[in-house]
Design an enzyme around this catalytic site. Structure first.
Site, short mmCIF file in Angstrom:
data_model
loop_
_atom_site.label_atom_id
_atom_site.label_comp_id
_atom_site.label_asym_id
_atom_site.label_seq_id
_atom_site.Cartn_x
_atom_site.Cartn_y
_atom_site.Cartn_z
CG LEU A 79 27.97 31.09 39.92
CD1 LEU A 79 29.16 30.16 40.13
CD2 LEU A 79 27.88 32.07 41.09
CG ASP A 80 28.83 37.77 37.40
OD1 ASP A 80 27.61 37.70 37.17
OD2 ASP A 80 29.35 38.65 38.11
NE ARG A 81 32.44 34.35 29.25
CZ ARG A 81 32.53 34.88 28.04
NH1 ARG A 81 33.31 35.91 27.83
NH2 ARG A 81 31.84 34.40 27.05
#
Length: 303
Positions: free
Chosen positions: A144-146
């Protein structure tokens, strides 16, 4: 005399422990605890498990469906285990011997990059499983993106990682995200398709030219909206990097807080994207698993 304790066990000081309960018949831990602790509700008990305060024969157990055997002893720690206190930003939602599902906070990277060495979901979980047994490992299955919060799935052994990655499309039944965007989509639901490619500066771009990128398909529907923002449910048919963010930019309604992909507003001080539902078929047991988190409060307060 020295107190030898292995892997997941903790040295037992009489002071830190309360009641010692004896198991009379085979049953699930949750059922046993509900019967034995009438003054505590299900959420109190879940919290004790999550904080690793329930010990079965001296070993901290976090799974509520752990099967107890007659003759075992269940004890409680008065204080949360140190590792439970260190797991800032990561909550274990489900764990069995092969995989682990967590809910992560926004702002945490999945894994360290060359530029970023600070705490990541991977390093936090790695410590968590090693605390149970020093030989335990954790394996990344997806990312998942940060800036995105929500549900993630990790494997606890190489076989499970490979099984999940090889059969990802067949295994995953649902991956739904919540996205808060600027404005209203018209029509309020639909499907967007394009081809995505990444530039040298790690920014993802969208094109309608199939020769230039990888196909990406996003389904969306509006759950709530007002004059300023809309809350969307987004389902991915393909899980490309930054896919939802780029597609919503293409639709001229960027996700709030997403400066990288065209948003000029930041009403909640974070990216308005959350991995909401994760449903899959357990590759080994064949059981259908479904996890849903609550809608982040910061999203709801905009409506």
């Amino acid at each position: 005399m020295k107190n030898h304790h292995s892997g997941g066990q903790r040295p037992q000081s009489k002071k830190s422990q309360t009641t010692l309960l004896e198991v009379k018949e085979q049953e699930e831990l949750m059922k046993f605890l509900i019967a034995q602790l009438p003054h505590k509700n299900r959420n109190n008990i879940k919290s004790l498990l999550k904080k690793r305060q329930v010990l079965v024969d001296g070993k901290a157990i976090t799974q509520f469906n752990h099967l107890l055997k007659p003759g075992q002893k269940v004890a409680f720690e008065n204080a949360p285990a140190p590792i439970a206190r260190q797991m800032r930003g990561v909550v274990v939602v489900h764990e069995d011997k092969d995989l682990i599902v967590v809910n992560k906070n926004a702002g945490l990277l999945t894994i360290a990059t060359d530029k970023e060495r600070r705490e990541t979901v991977y390093s936090i979980l790695s410590n968590y499983v090693k605390d149970q047994d020093k030989d335990n490992k954790i394996f990344i299955v997806h990312r998942l993106d940060r800036e995105t919060s929500g549900l993630m799935l990790f494997a606890k052994n190489k076989e499970m990682k490979e099984l999940l990655q090889e059969s990802w499309k067949k295994t995953i039944a649902e991956r739904s995200y919540l996205a808060v965007i600027d404005g209203k989509l018209d029509p309020s639901e639909g499907t967007y398709r394009s081809y995505l490619f990444e530039s040298k500066v790690f920014k993802v771009h969208s094109t309608q030219d199939p020769d230039k990128g990888q196909p990406a398909v996003t389904h969306y529907s509006t759950l709530k909206s007002n004059d300023e923002y809309s809350l969307l449910k987004v389902n991915l048919e393909t899980g490309r990097k930054n896919q939802i963010r780029v597609h919503l930019q293409d639709l001229k309604h960027a996700i709030i807080g997403d400066k990288k992909y065209g948003s000029t507003s930041n009403p909640i001080g974070r990216l308005g994207l959350h991995a909401w539902v994760l449903a899959f078929k357990h590759p080994l047991t064949g059981k259908n698993m479904r996890f849903e988190t609550s809608i982040p409060g910061s999203f709801l307060k905009l409506f």
